[in-house]
Scaffold this active site. Sequence first.
Site, PDB file in Angstrom:
ATOM      1  N   GLU A  81       2.514 -13.670   6.737  1.00  0.00           N
ATOM      2  CA  GLU A  81       1.224 -13.249   7.329  1.00  0.00           C
ATOM      3  C   GLU A  81       0.101 -13.279   6.301  1.00  0.00           C
ATOM      4  O   GLU A  81      -0.820 -12.468   6.345  1.00  0.00           O
ATOM      5  CB  GLU A  81       1.347 -11.832   7.907  1.00  0.00           C
ATOM      6  CG  GLU A  81       2.246 -11.744   9.107  1.00  0.00           C
ATOM      7  CD  GLU A  81       1.601 -12.236  10.373  1.00  0.00           C
ATOM      8  OE1 GLU A  81       0.412 -12.600  10.333  1.00  0.00           O
ATOM      9  OE2 GLU A  81       2.300 -12.270  11.388  1.00  0.00           O
ATOM     10  N   PHE A 103     -10.807 -20.384  -2.380  1.00  0.00           N
ATOM     11  CA  PHE A 103      -9.520 -20.957  -1.959  1.00  0.00           C
ATOM     12  C   PHE A 103      -9.344 -22.384  -2.450  1.00  0.00           C
ATOM     13  O   PHE A 103      -8.234 -22.825  -2.694  1.00  0.00           O
ATOM     14  CB  PHE A 103      -9.419 -20.984  -0.425  1.00  0.00           C
ATOM     15  CG  PHE A 103      -9.260 -19.625   0.180  1.00  0.00           C
ATOM     16  CD1 PHE A 103      -8.060 -18.945   0.061  1.00  0.00           C
ATOM     17  CD2 PHE A 103     -10.300 -19.022   0.864  1.00  0.00           C
ATOM     18  CE1 PHE A 103      -7.907 -17.693   0.612  1.00  0.00           C
ATOM     19  CE2 PHE A 103     -10.153 -17.775   1.424  1.00  0.00           C
ATOM     20  CZ  PHE A 103      -8.950 -17.098   1.289  1.00  0.00           C
TER      21      PHE A 103
HETATM   22  P1  TGC Z   1     -11.507 -21.387   7.312  1.00  0.00           P
HETATM   23  O1  TGC Z   1     -12.293 -22.653   7.158  1.00  0.00           O
HETATM   24  O2  TGC Z   1     -11.876 -20.168   6.553  1.00  0.00           O
HETATM   25  O3  TGC Z   1     -11.445 -20.986   8.869  1.00  0.00           O
HETATM   26  C1  TGC Z   1     -11.163 -21.934   9.895  1.00  0.00           C
HETATM   27  C2  TGC Z   1     -11.658 -21.346  11.199  1.00  0.00           C
HETATM   28  O4  TGC Z   1     -10.916 -20.153  11.491  1.00  0.00           O
HETATM   29  C3  TGC Z   1     -11.830 -19.023  11.539  1.00  0.00           C
HETATM   30  N1  TGC Z   1     -11.124 -17.895  10.917  1.00  0.00           N
HETATM   31  C4  TGC Z   1     -10.588 -16.905  11.633  1.00  0.00           C
HETATM   32  N2  TGC Z   1     -10.600 -16.658  12.953  1.00  0.00           N
HETATM   33  C5  TGC Z   1      -9.961 -15.574  13.383  1.00  0.00           C
HETATM   34  N3  TGC Z   1      -9.313 -14.734  12.539  1.00  0.00           N
HETATM   35  C6  TGC Z   1      -9.268 -14.946  11.212  1.00  0.00           C
HETATM   36  N4  TGC Z   1      -8.595 -14.123  10.413  1.00  0.00           N
HETATM   37  C7  TGC Z   1      -9.922 -16.077  10.700  1.00  0.00           C
HETATM   38  N5  TGC Z   1     -10.088 -16.601   9.455  1.00  0.00           N
HETATM   39  C8  TGC Z   1     -10.817 -17.713   9.605  1.00  0.00           C
HETATM   40  C9  TGC Z   1     -13.049 -19.451  10.790  1.00  0.00           C
HETATM   41  O5  TGC Z   1     -14.175 -18.737  11.211  1.00  0.00           O
HETATM   42  C10 TGC Z   1     -13.117 -20.900  11.171  1.00  0.00           C
HETATM   43  O6  TGC Z   1     -13.590 -20.986  12.506  1.00  0.00           O
HETATM   44  P2  TGC Z   1     -14.507 -22.231  13.000  1.00  0.00           P
HETATM   45  O7  TGC Z   1     -14.886 -21.888  14.404  1.00  0.00           O
HETATM   46  O8  TGC Z   1     -15.653 -22.307  12.033  1.00  0.00           O
HETATM   47  O9  TGC Z   1     -13.612 -23.443  12.917  1.00  0.00           O
HETATM   48  O10 TGC Z   1      -9.987 -21.758   7.065  1.00  0.00           O
HETATM   49  P3  TGC Z   1      -9.243 -22.236   5.753  1.00  0.00           P
HETATM   50  O11 TGC Z   1      -8.530 -23.496   6.095  1.00  0.00           O
HETATM   51  O12 TGC Z   1     -10.178 -22.249   4.567  1.00  0.00           O
HETATM   52  O13 TGC Z   1      -8.137 -21.094   5.565  1.00  0.00           O
HETATM   53  C11 TGC Z   1      -8.486 -19.777   5.330  1.00  0.00           C
HETATM   54  C12 TGC Z   1      -7.245 -18.900   4.993  1.00  0.00           C
HETATM   55  C13 TGC Z   1      -6.606 -19.357   3.703  1.00  0.00           C
HETATM   56  C14 TGC Z   1      -7.742 -17.494   4.823  1.00  0.00           C
HETATM   57  C15 TGC Z   1      -6.237 -18.923   6.126  1.00  0.00           C
HETATM   58  O14 TGC Z   1      -5.845 -20.162   6.448  1.00  0.00           O
HETATM   59  C16 TGC Z   1      -5.059 -18.025   5.909  1.00  0.00           C
HETATM   60  O15 TGC Z   1      -5.110 -16.873   6.355  1.00  0.00           O
HETATM   61  N6  TGC Z   1      -3.903 -18.460   5.257  1.00  0.00           N
HETATM   62  C17 TGC Z   1      -2.676 -17.694   5.241  1.00  0.00           C
HETATM   63  C18 TGC Z   1      -1.718 -18.285   6.247  1.00  0.00           C
HETATM   64  C19 TGC Z   1      -0.914 -17.250   6.960  1.00  0.00           C
HETATM   65  O16 TGC Z   1      -1.209 -16.073   6.979  1.00  0.00           O
HETATM   66  N7  TGC Z   1       0.148 -17.711   7.622  1.00  0.00           N
HETATM   67  C20 TGC Z   1       0.947 -16.823   8.408  1.00  0.00           C
HETATM   68  C21 TGC Z   1       1.958 -17.598   9.241  1.00  0.00           C
HETATM   69  S1  TGC Z   1       2.683 -16.659  10.537  1.00  0.00           S
HETATM   70  C22 TGC Z   1       3.699 -15.574   9.753  1.00  0.00           C
HETATM   71  O17 TGC Z   1       3.775 -15.454   8.581  1.00  0.00           O
HETATM   72  C23 TGC Z   1       4.500 -14.729  10.643  1.00  0.00           C
HETATM   73  S2  TGC Z   1       5.557 -13.616   9.850  1.00  0.00           S
HETATM   74  C24 TGC Z   1       5.807 -12.659  11.198  1.00  0.00           C
HETATM   75  C25 TGC Z   1       6.778 -11.612  11.098  1.00  0.00           C
HETATM   76  O18 TGC Z   1       8.001 -11.903  11.012  1.00  0.00           O
HETATM   77  O19 TGC Z   1       6.341 -10.417  11.189  1.00  0.00           O
HETATM   78  P1  FAD Z   2       2.508 -21.199  -0.645  1.00  0.00           P
HETATM   79  O1  FAD Z   2       1.356 -21.336   0.290  1.00  0.00           O
HETATM   80  O2  FAD Z   2       3.119 -22.455  -1.185  1.00  0.00           O
HETATM   81  O3  FAD Z   2       2.109 -20.231  -1.831  1.00  0.00           O
HETATM   82  C1  FAD Z   2       2.842 -20.169  -3.057  1.00  0.00           C
HETATM   83  C2  FAD Z   2       2.047 -19.273  -4.015  1.00  0.00           C
HETATM   84  O4  FAD Z   2       0.763 -19.891  -4.289  1.00  0.00           O
HETATM   85  C3  FAD Z   2       1.738 -17.893  -3.420  1.00  0.00           C
HETATM   86  O5  FAD Z   2       1.846 -16.920  -4.429  1.00  0.00           O
HETATM   87  C4  FAD Z   2       0.293 -18.005  -2.967  1.00  0.00           C
HETATM   88  O6  FAD Z   2      -0.391 -16.764  -2.970  1.00  0.00           O
HETATM   89  C5  FAD Z   2      -0.280 -18.964  -4.022  1.00  0.00           C
HETATM   90  N1  FAD Z   2      -1.461 -19.683  -3.526  1.00  0.00           N
HETATM   91  C6  FAD Z   2      -1.528 -20.558  -2.485  1.00  0.00           C
HETATM   92  N2  FAD Z   2      -2.795 -20.996  -2.327  1.00  0.00           N
HETATM   93  C7  FAD Z   2      -3.537 -20.369  -3.260  1.00  0.00           C
HETATM   94  C8  FAD Z   2      -4.934 -20.377  -3.594  1.00  0.00           C
HETATM   95  N3  FAD Z   2      -5.826 -21.091  -2.906  1.00  0.00           N
HETATM   96  N4  FAD Z   2      -5.346 -19.599  -4.617  1.00  0.00           N
HETATM   97  C9  FAD Z   2      -4.484 -18.828  -5.318  1.00  0.00           C
HETATM   98  N5  FAD Z   2      -3.142 -18.788  -5.059  1.00  0.00           N
HETATM   99  C10 FAD Z   2      -2.702 -19.541  -4.037  1.00  0.00           C
HETATM  100  N6  FAD Z   2       5.402 -18.519   9.319  1.00  0.00           N
HETATM  101  C11 FAD Z   2       5.194 -18.765  10.636  1.00  0.00           C
HETATM  102  O7  FAD Z   2       4.400 -19.623  11.011  1.00  0.00           O
HETATM  103  N7  FAD Z   2       5.872 -18.062  11.590  1.00  0.00           N
HETATM  104  C12 FAD Z   2       6.779 -17.110  11.278  1.00  0.00           C
HETATM  105  O8  FAD Z   2       7.351 -16.473  12.171  1.00  0.00           O
HETATM  106  C13 FAD Z   2       7.033 -16.838   9.894  1.00  0.00           C
HETATM  107  N8  FAD Z   2       7.989 -15.940   9.535  1.00  0.00           N
HETATM  108  C14 FAD Z   2       8.334 -15.812   8.208  1.00  0.00           C
HETATM  109  C15 FAD Z   2       9.439 -15.063   7.849  1.00  0.00           C
HETATM  110  C16 FAD Z   2       9.835 -14.970   6.516  1.00  0.00           C
HETATM  111  C17 FAD Z   2      11.056 -14.186   6.157  1.00  0.00           C
HETATM  112  C18 FAD Z   2       9.066 -15.615   5.513  1.00  0.00           C
HETATM  113  C19 FAD Z   2       9.447 -15.502   4.065  1.00  0.00           C
HETATM  114  C20 FAD Z   2       7.979 -16.373   5.861  1.00  0.00           C
HETATM  115  C21 FAD Z   2       7.601 -16.502   7.207  1.00  0.00           C
HETATM  116  N9  FAD Z   2       6.544 -17.335   7.589  1.00  0.00           N
HETATM  117  C22 FAD Z   2       6.302 -17.584   8.924  1.00  0.00           C
HETATM  118  C23 FAD Z   2       5.862 -18.145   6.597  1.00  0.00           C
HETATM  119  C24 FAD Z   2       4.834 -17.387   5.778  1.00  0.00           C
HETATM  120  O9  FAD Z   2       3.684 -17.124   6.515  1.00  0.00           O
HETATM  121  C25 FAD Z   2       4.528 -18.210   4.526  1.00  0.00           C
HETATM  122  O10 FAD Z   2       5.673 -18.139   3.697  1.00  0.00           O
HETATM  123  C26 FAD Z   2       3.294 -17.742   3.796  1.00  0.00           C
HETATM  124  O11 FAD Z   2       2.132 -17.961   4.571  1.00  0.00           O
HETATM  125  C27 FAD Z   2       3.127 -18.415   2.433  1.00  0.00           C
HETATM  126  O12 FAD Z   2       3.298 -19.795   2.519  1.00  0.00           O
HETATM  127  P2  FAD Z   2       4.316 -20.530   1.490  1.00  0.00           P
HETATM  128  O13 FAD Z   2       5.602 -19.805   1.512  1.00  0.00           O
HETATM  129  O14 FAD Z   2       4.321 -21.973   1.847  1.00  0.00           O
HETATM  130  O15 FAD Z   2       3.697 -20.311   0.067  1.00  0.00           O
END
Ligand code: TGC
Ligand code: FAD
Length: 392
Positions: free
Chosen positions: A371, A391
Amino acid sequence: MATDRFIAPDYYLLDELLTEEHKLIRDSARAWVKKEVSPIIEDACQKAEFPKHLIKGLAEVGAFGPYIPVEYGGGGLDQISYGLIMQELERGDSGIRSTASVQSSLVMYPIYTYGSEEQRKKFLPKLASGEWMGCFGLTEPDHGSNPGGMVTNIKDDGDHVILNGAKMWISNSPFAQVAVVWAKDEEGVIRGLIVERGMEGFTTPETHNKWSLRASATGELVFDNVRVPKENILPNVKGLKGPLGCLNSARFGISWGAIGAAMDCYDSALRYSKERQQFGRPIGGFQLQQKKLAEMITEITKAQLLTWRLGVLKNENRATPAQISMAKRNNVNMALEIAREARQIHGGMGITGEYPIMRHMMNLESVITYEGTHDIHLLITGMDVTGENAFT
Ligand code: TGC
Ligand code: FAD
């Protein structure tokens, strides 16, 4: 694990900020965790098995779609209720909370918010009852923190699209009937699709050998020319803001959940410090142990205040993504620090399954990464306060 003797800390009398309904919901989730989760969770983790039999009970305590309207099978509750349920589930185990937060925030939320009326009616009631379980496919092998770079794609094929690509690290994928998947169309625009188990070319291999979240099933989503009917495309959102909008809801729940894990570690450490004798007195009488405990309850109390206020703002639709991000980062880090300190207070016993500490600690190593990693959330706050994007 020994008998669950958990007593929730409430140092600033924050219960007074909750309504009677909040307390009822929280207490019923708390009682359910004590009765159903605590007795089996250590064994499930040791065996690295998701305890599927808990799905029915999770639905019954309202953990699937608490804030989704009742007409679609949800609980029709507010955001603080959702947070409190996540807190109690994670007090039991982060993996159990994960299952519920994926189902609620990452599957039901997008179908409710971005879906058609037909999609809402077809999927939401079955997801709320736990008859169907869902997962959320955003992360890819080469695109984690940068989901906008995804390569999973769809191509037009008349009344269908053809889906190709792969997602990894997907919670619940090995047993989910439904996957909300994010993919780029031929113009490179990100779209959300509901992919259903049984569609030809769709497989969900499980990820093994995790040291963390062992009671949660994690896997891949592999799409090999999967024909997905166009009626399964979420019509009401385009672009990265679609999946990121879901993350706001899930991160909010995690910020509450992390408090649950921290409270469990603190409670166990406090009790142990009073019961364990060394040098002829309880170890809780030594200043160094008191420092640890005093800092723990301070950090828990600050986190409780942060999330309660965030809950109020979210109820009023005023919580910004950056505020949610701050709470997720702060609270998960807080919980992990507390788990590490609590482990030390338990001495050697802290590494055993007699106490929940090591399990929470290992779980939280995933929670601090998924997340959005801790560092990504720091950058979100940095950008919010400076206006500068660090970023890229
Ligand atoms: P960026 O250019 O900043 O934004 C693209 C578009 O998205 C909008 N936006 C948002 N909208 C809603 N909520 C937010 N939090 C938003 N953040 C940005 C933004 O306004 C823009 O909209 P538009 O209309 O202009 O197109 O995007 P970026 O490519 O630079 O990325 C920004 C960044 C790094 C913050 C974002 O991509 C990010 O949060 N990265 C982390 C990825 C992440 O959290 N992955 C999670 C995967 S799911 C998971 O982990 C489930 S675990 C679940 C569990 O088991 O509990
Ligand atoms: P990377 O993005 O490769 O990051 C590696 C390191 O580099 C991190 O320390 C990060 O902070 C750093 N880094 C990356 N970019 C930057 C930057 N711009 N500046 C500085 N540092 C940076 N995803 C889903 O979609 N759905 C799920 O249900 C889901 N469940 C998950 C369950 C588990 C148990 C785990 C471990 C992960 C899950 N995820 C899921 C994925 C999770 O969201 C990603 O692991 C997470 O977003 C980080 O991506 P990555 O592992 O590829 O790490």
